[in-house]
Enzyme design. Structure first.
Site, PDB file in Angstrom:
ATOM      1  N   ASN A 161       0.941  -1.345   0.034  1.00 19.64           N
ATOM      2  CA  ASN A 161       0.052  -0.041  -0.172  1.00 19.64           C
ATOM      3  C   ASN A 161       0.926   1.490  -0.015  1.00 19.64           C
ATOM      4  OD1 ASN A 161       0.810  -0.746   2.693  1.00 19.64           O
ATOM      5  ND2 ASN A 161      -1.094   0.566   3.494  1.00 19.64           N
ATOM      6  N   GLU A 259       4.077  -4.133  12.585  1.00 17.96           N
ATOM      7  CA  GLU A 259       2.814  -3.301  12.451  1.00 17.96           C
ATOM      8  C   GLU A 259       2.082  -3.702  11.503  1.00 17.96           C
ATOM      9  OE1 GLU A 259       0.543  -0.750  11.194  1.00 17.96           O
ATOM     10  OE2 GLU A 259       1.861   0.065   9.542  1.00 17.96           O
ATOM     11  N   CYS A 293      -3.719   1.342   6.674  1.00 17.82           N
ATOM     12  CA  CYS A 293      -4.278   0.685   8.019  1.00 17.82           C
ATOM     13  C   CYS A 293      -4.612   1.434   9.019  1.00 17.82           C
ATOM     14  CB  CYS A 293      -2.767  -0.158   8.553  1.00 17.82           C
ATOM     15  SG  CYS A 293      -1.446   0.997   9.038  1.00 17.82           S
ATOM     16  N   GLU A 471       7.083   1.749  15.053  1.00 16.15           N
ATOM     17  CA  GLU A 471       7.808   2.598  13.964  1.00 16.15           C
ATOM     18  C   GLU A 471       7.895   4.048  14.372  1.00 16.15           C
ATOM     19  OE1 GLU A 471       9.292   1.066  11.413  1.00 16.15           O
ATOM     20  OE2 GLU A 471       7.798  -0.801  10.824  1.00 16.15           O
TER      21      GLU A 471
END
Length: 494
Positions: A161, A259, A293, A471
């Site tokens: 993505n 993640e 997300c 992150e």
């Protein structure tokens, strides 16, 4: 429909290779790379093997030992040079993203700005940062220090993505910390990762520090995760994939950062600024065709404002310009693949079976230009209830269920009623409500009266099945180091 079917990126040449050490390695077998806007193949990516993983790991381990001996300022200068190369090739990198992923050119340019930001933050924030700490010793004539050390070789797995930005999100902190990286991009969008690696090479990043192995996920990914040289695994992807990777890495007892998926609630309280809430709800649902997300996956609106919100949201969503992603005026492109489009269509069908009403969209946009490719129109579902599959399961597409709630307690209960815990949104004009919701929401991120994207200096992380680790920022950087405690005794003076 688009010109990207004949797109040949100069950065990669006619036949892209994998970057292993200093070499661009081609393979007899390639995997087709498709243009989502037309469904037609425009390039091929190498089909890597376990032997390629072994070679990349060996190159990485050798380069990492030398890189770890360089200071943070020296490493930062190299990463600053990468930022310069990204500036130089920004438009071409954006067009590679459009060609293989399908997001609009304006969104792709924004992604390239993210690529720059991740490298720039790694270089600038960590150039002269404190490294380790001194702790008061128990006795005189002693020094007690905790040193920061790199982990070694990082195995990174990235999704489709954000095929360029998430590569940089992992490379930046890993490299500044003194590690080397072997990265496997999504099979669907491998070219962006190869292009970023080429820019690293052009910038003078030492050979072997950045390696890209393309190929089938279960083969290459598993080989990376279980490789004896792997010191850490970092993954951005689905919760299913994260669970499998965590299991595979368990025997090695190495750090794993995940993640994963999200099911972000978007809470609109009775006292919210409805103009602001509607506009941000639309943006947060439909950016990148809903393939984020952190997207607004389910909107909860106080019952007193529900009808007005739905009407205004539908009106705004109807105005979204869906079209050729290379068109400067397009606001939403296609889904990334036929499989992803079909998955979203099935979710909408199931929602209708469960009683939701499609008040906008629901399938492929009308018109000859949308007959080819993987298009799905902006879709709004009214009459949804919190127990429906479309409200509980990640859609990852341009579909929004809107659910009414009666009071604060019910809104928070609805928002938390999911296995995911990545991102949440709160729109209210009341400070007490905002602060209560910030405390009560079981999510790693809470946005109040605003939406993302997240800042590079923040900390992007999920709770529950949205992941482990995280992150960005100082907390994200800490995932790429380990600590060594040193007890030093010396002859104290009289």
């Amino acid at each position: 429909m688009t010109t990207t079917d004949t797109f040949a990126p100069a950065l990669l040449g006619d036949q892209p290779g994998m970057l292993i050490g200093a070499d661009w390695v081609r393979t007899p077998t390639t995997r087709p790379v498709e243009n989502p806007a037309t469904g037609r193949v425009f390039a091929g990516a190498p089909e890597g093997t376990v032997e390629h993983v072994d070679a990349a790991m060996a190159a990485a381990a050798d380069a990492q030992r030398r890189w770890a001996r360089r200071s943070h300022p020296e490493r930062a200068e190299v990463l600053a040079a990468v930022v310069g190369e990204i500036d130089r090739y920004a438009e071409e990198l954006a067009r590679i993203v459009v060609a293989e992923q399908g997001k609009t050119i304006t969104e792709a340019r924004g992604e390239v700005e993210g690529v720059k930001a991740f490298f720039d933050f790694a270089a600038s924030h960590h150039k002269y940062r404190p490294v380790g700490e001194l702790i008061a010793p128990t006795r005189p004539g002693e020094t007690l220090a905790v040193r920061e050390e790199p982990l070694g070789v990082i195995a990174a797995i990235t999704p489709w993505n954000y095929p360029a930005a998430i590569v940089a999100r992992k490379l930046g902190p890993a490299l500044i910390a003194g590690n080397a990286v072997v990265l496997k991009p999504s099979e669907t969008t491998p070219l962006s990762a190869l292009a970023v690696a080429r820019l690293c090479q052009l910038a003078g990043v030492p050979d072997g520090l950045v390696n890209i192995v393309t190929g089938p996920g279960r083969l290459i990914g598993n080989a990376l995760v279980t490789h004896p040289r792997t010191s850490m695994v970092t993954v951005t992807g689905s919760t299913r994939a994260g669970r499998e990777i965590l299991t595979a890495a368990a025997p090695s007892i190495i750090p794993v950062s995940l993640e994963l998926g999200g099911k972000a609630p978007f809470l609109v309280f009775a006292d919210a600024d409805l103009d602001l809430a509607v506009e941000h709800a639309v943006q947060a649902r439909f950016w990148n065709c809903g393939q984020v997300c952190t997207c607004n996956e389910r909107t909860y609106v106080h019952r007193s404002r529900y009808d007005e919100f739905v009407a205004r949201f539908v009106e705004r969503a109807q105005a979204i310009r869906v079209g050729d992603p290379t068109d400067e005026t397009a606001e939403m492109g296609p889904k990334v693949s036929a499989a992803e489009r079909d998955k979203v269509a099935e979710i909408v069908h199931r929602a209708q079976e469960q009683g939701a009403e499609v008040v906008l969209g629901g399938g492929r946009p009308t018109g000859d230009r949308f007959e080819d490719g993987h298009w799905f129109a902006p879709t709004v579902l009214a009459g949804a209830t919190n127990d429906m599959d479309v409200v509980q399961q990640e859609v990852f597409g341009p579909v929004l269920p809107i659910v009414p709630f009666d009071d604060y307690a019910q809104a928070i209960d609805y928002a938390n009623s999911t296995v995911y815990g990545l991102t949440s949104y709160v729109f209210t004009g009341n400070l007490d409500t905002a602060m209560r919701a910030t405390a009560d929401l079981q999510f790693g991120e809470v946005y109040v009266n605003k939406i993302g994207p997240e800042d590079v200096q923040g900390f992007h992380h999920g709770w529950k099945q949205s992941g482990l680790g995280g992150e960005d920022g100082e907390h994200g950087y800490q995932r790429y180091i380990q600590h060594k405690t040193v007890y030093l005794s010396y002859r104290a003076g009289s």
